[in-house]
Motif scaffolding. Sequence first.
Motif, short mmCIF file in Angstrom:
data_model
loop_
_atom_site.label_atom_id
_atom_site.label_comp_id
_atom_site.label_asym_id
_atom_site.label_seq_id
_atom_site.Cartn_x
_atom_site.Cartn_y
_atom_site.Cartn_z
N PHE A 86 33.11 41.56 31.83
CA PHE A 86 32.71 42.44 32.94
C PHE A 86 33.11 43.90 32.69
CE2 PHE A 86 33.47 44.52 37.04
CZ PHE A 86 32.30 44.27 37.72
N ASP B 105 24.94 34.51 38.08
CA ASP B 105 25.47 35.62 38.88
C ASP B 105 24.33 36.28 39.66
OD1 ASP B 105 27.30 37.43 39.90
OD2 ASP B 105 27.93 38.23 37.96
N HIS C 156 27.23 30.28 39.88
CA HIS C 156 27.69 31.62 40.26
C HIS C 156 26.50 32.35 40.86
CE1 HIS C 156 30.07 35.48 38.90
NE2 HIS C 156 29.48 35.66 40.07
N GLU D 167 34.05 33.75 44.69
CA GLU D 167 34.39 34.55 43.51
C GLU D 167 35.52 35.48 43.90
OE1 GLU D 167 31.31 37.13 41.93
OE2 GLU D 167 32.59 37.76 40.26
N SER E 129 37.59 36.55 38.75
CA SER E 129 37.00 37.73 38.12
C SER E 129 38.02 38.84 38.11
CB SER E 129 35.78 38.18 38.93
OG SER E 129 34.79 37.18 38.93
N HIS F 283 31.90 36.87 47.42
CA HIS F 283 32.99 37.77 46.97
C HIS F 283 34.20 37.79 47.90
CE1 HIS F 283 31.00 39.80 43.66
NE2 HIS F 283 29.93 40.02 44.39
N HIS G 299 32.57 35.94 33.95
CA HIS G 299 32.17 37.11 33.14
C HIS G 299 33.35 37.80 32.43
CE1 HIS G 299 33.31 39.19 36.82
NE2 HIS G 299 32.14 39.07 37.42
N HIS H 89 37.70 42.63 38.54
CA HIS H 89 36.68 43.62 38.91
C HIS H 89 37.21 45.05 38.90
CE1 HIS H 89 34.18 40.39 41.21
NE2 HIS H 89 33.61 40.66 40.07
ZN ZN Z 1 31.77 39.48 39.55
#
Ligand code: ZN
Length: 266
Positions: free
Chosen positions: A151, A220, A7, A77, A103, A37, A148, A105
């Motif tokens: 997050f 990350d 990542h 991601e 993810s 992303h 994560h 977010h």
């Molecule tokens: Zn992220």
Amino acid sequence: MHYYDQHMHTHFSPDSVETFEHYLERSAGKNLITTEHLDFFSTEQASDDVIPDFDGYSAEIERLNQLYGNRILKGIEVGFTHPDKERIQKFLKDKDYDLILMSIHHNGKYGFMQLSNDDVPLENQLKEYYNLMLQGVREFKNANVLAHFDFGLRSYELSVAELRIVEPKLMEIFKEAVQQDMALELNTRSMYRYGNAHLYEYAIDLYRSVGGTLFTVSSDAHVVEDYELRFKDAFTMLREHGVDQLAVFQKQQPTFVELPQNVSAQ
Ligand SMILES: [Zn+2]
Ligand SMILES: [Zn+2]
């Protein structure tokens, strides 16, 4: 095969200016994968959609792979949101990614890292965040890794006892992930930059308790200095929790590799 960081971001993500070359220097002898992303934002958020330049990314990887012995793999991601699930699949279709991270977010109104207890009480945040994550693992079945998992809690300070408020929900999430061969990521940025290592200790046991065997350890990184951030500590934690293998993904299929014994401390 050696385990490798799964990542990280380069200038193909809007929040990084890092180059492949810098990561290539640091990762000699190992595979390298970046996870750029993809995030769709709602009109309420006044934020442009983030869509990776796949053609540019593929061309750069192809060029560098000729120079650096075919070490670079392709990753993404995906910030999953229910309203965008079709656009996400449309983007992924026909693209030869080796690894897809999922993810959570934002919730269509705000990014989860922008909030702390002063804005949204912890209990509300826990409920909303993990409801969206459960929806994510149910609807985004082709994701390989749950990234994560904490997050939405990075701006909160909470104990394992407080996280246990949502234990039944977390168990549902992890069960669903296990059914789909979705790995649990140990995000070392969350663990050691945001002070959430204790939450990962708890999550490792919970994921294992529902049959989970696929773990990744990832930095990350958005800058090369964070490549393999504190991997040694994360490997030790896994070993202490009875884990002796990690998963690496190629062509979106997991392979087990031995948990590294000796890595240089960072
Ligand atoms: Zn992220
Ligand atoms: Zn990331």
